[in-house]
Enzyme design. Structure first.
Site, PDB file in Angstrom:
ATOM      1  N   ASN A  85       0.832  -1.207   0.000  1.00  0.00           N
ATOM      2  CA  ASN A  85       0.000   0.000   0.000  1.00  0.00           C
ATOM      3  C   ASN A  85       0.863   1.252   0.000  1.00  0.00           C
ATOM      4  O   ASN A  85       1.951   1.281   0.580  1.00  0.00           O
ATOM      5  CB  ASN A  85      -1.025   0.001   1.139  1.00  0.00           C
ATOM      6  N   VAL A  86       0.347   2.270  -0.676  1.00  0.00           N
ATOM      7  CA  VAL A  86       1.050   3.549  -0.831  1.00  0.00           C
ATOM      8  C   VAL A  86       0.049   4.651  -0.510  1.00  0.00           C
ATOM      9  O   VAL A  86      -0.905   4.872  -1.262  1.00  0.00           O
ATOM     10  CB  VAL A  86       1.587   3.696  -2.273  1.00  0.00           C
TER      11      VAL A  86
ATOM     12  N   CYS B 210      -4.246   0.833  -2.306  1.00  0.00           N
ATOM     13  CA  CYS B 210      -4.122  -0.409  -1.542  1.00  0.00           C
ATOM     14  C   CYS B 210      -3.037  -1.297  -2.167  1.00  0.00           C
ATOM     15  O   CYS B 210      -2.684  -1.138  -3.340  1.00  0.00           O
ATOM     16  CB  CYS B 210      -5.446  -1.168  -1.543  1.00  0.00           C
TER      17      CYS B 210
ATOM     18  N   GLU C 272      -3.288  -4.179  -3.201  1.00  0.00           N
ATOM     19  CA  GLU C 272      -3.822  -4.908  -4.351  1.00  0.00           C
ATOM     20  C   GLU C 272      -3.702  -4.089  -5.631  1.00  0.00           C
ATOM     21  O   GLU C 272      -3.554  -4.637  -6.723  1.00  0.00           O
ATOM     22  CB  GLU C 272      -5.296  -5.273  -4.109  1.00  0.00           C
TER      23      GLU C 272
ATOM     24  N   CYS D 177     -11.070  -3.783  -3.204  1.00  0.00           N
ATOM     25  CA  CYS D 177     -10.011  -4.620  -3.771  1.00  0.00           C
ATOM     26  C   CYS D 177     -10.520  -5.995  -4.186  1.00  0.00           C
ATOM     27  O   CYS D 177      -9.953  -6.615  -5.078  1.00  0.00           O
ATOM     28  CB  CYS D 177      -8.836  -4.703  -2.803  1.00  0.00           C
TER      29      CYS D 177
HETATM   30  N1  THU Z   1      -5.274  -1.612   2.788  1.00  0.00           N
HETATM   31  C1  THU Z   1      -4.757  -2.338   1.738  1.00  0.00           C
HETATM   32  O1  THU Z   1      -3.666  -2.040   1.246  1.00  0.00           O
HETATM   33  N2  THU Z   1      -5.496  -3.362   1.257  1.00  0.00           N
HETATM   34  C2  THU Z   1      -6.671  -3.797   1.798  1.00  0.00           C
HETATM   35  O2  THU Z   1      -7.303  -4.682   1.235  1.00  0.00           O
HETATM   36  C3  THU Z   1      -7.128  -3.233   3.073  1.00  0.00           C
HETATM   37  C4  THU Z   1      -6.560  -1.899   3.395  1.00  0.00           C
HETATM   38  C5  THU Z   1      -4.500  -0.464   3.283  1.00  0.00           C
HETATM   39  C6  THU Z   1      -5.067   0.874   2.940  1.00  0.00           C
HETATM   40  C7  THU Z   1      -4.470   1.753   4.011  1.00  0.00           C
HETATM   41  O3  THU Z   1      -3.189   2.194   3.580  1.00  0.00           O
HETATM   42  C8  THU Z   1      -4.295   0.823   5.209  1.00  0.00           C
HETATM   43  O4  THU Z   1      -4.430  -0.493   4.706  1.00  0.00           O
HETATM   44  C9  THU Z   1      -5.303   1.038   6.316  1.00  0.00           C
HETATM   45  O5  THU Z   1      -6.603   0.985   5.818  1.00  0.00           O
END
Ligand code: THU
Length: 141
Positions: free
Chosen positions: A53-54, A64, A66, A100
């Site tokens: 995630n970025v 996210c 994904e 996602c």
């Molecule tokens: N996040 C993801 O990268 N993928 C997911 O499926 C759930 C949430 C990240 C987004 C954000 O940077 C952090 O988790 C908290 O929500």
């Protein structure tokens, strides 16, 4: 989502996928939530793809893990996703968020497997009655 047959009808190395997801998780850019996520998947041609995630100062623009995984899928040769896992900062398997699941659905083989905290599930189980590319094809046919 294509009907392309998966060459991976046999065993999936979930341990290797989790290791890949954990490595990706360590690259996460998460100054706001401090909740790193790493995702990894097996593609139809046997490639492993991964993402982290970025986040963004404009919170809603967060990408996210994904999102970056799907970008890597296409940047490294395309194909579909066969098996998927994602982990948090403690290396625990987490569920992909609703958005996602839709993102994964678009790029997965029919019946793509996901690792969850309560066992292996298919994409159709975690996103039932999904709207997908086929609905658009039928409309435009
Ligand atoms: N996040 C993801 O990268 N993928 C997911 O499926 C759930 C949430 C990240 C987004 C954000 O940077 C952090 O988790 C908290 O929500």
């Amino acid at each position: 989502m294509s009907e392309e047959a998966t060459p991976f009808s046999g065993e999936i190395d979930w341990g290797a996928l989790r290791t890949e997801a954990e490595e990706a998780m360590r690259r996460a850019y998460v100054p706001y939530s401090r909740f790193p996520v790493g995702a990894a998947a097996l593609a139809t041609d046997g490639r492993l793809v991964a993402g982290c995630n970025v986040e963004n100062a404009s919170y809603g623009l967060t990408l996210c893990a994904e999102c970056s995984l799907v970008s890597m899928l296409h940047m490294t040769g395309g194909g579909q996703l066969v098996a998927f896992t994602c982990v948090n900062g403690d290396g625990e398997v987490i569920m992909p968020c609703g958005r996602c699941r839709q993102l994964l659905y678009e790029h997965s083989v029919s019946g793509m497997m996901l690792e969850t905290g309560y066992g292996i599930r298919t994409i159709d189980e975690v996103l039932p009655d999904a709207f997908g590319p086929r609905d658009l094809e039928e409309f435009h046919a």
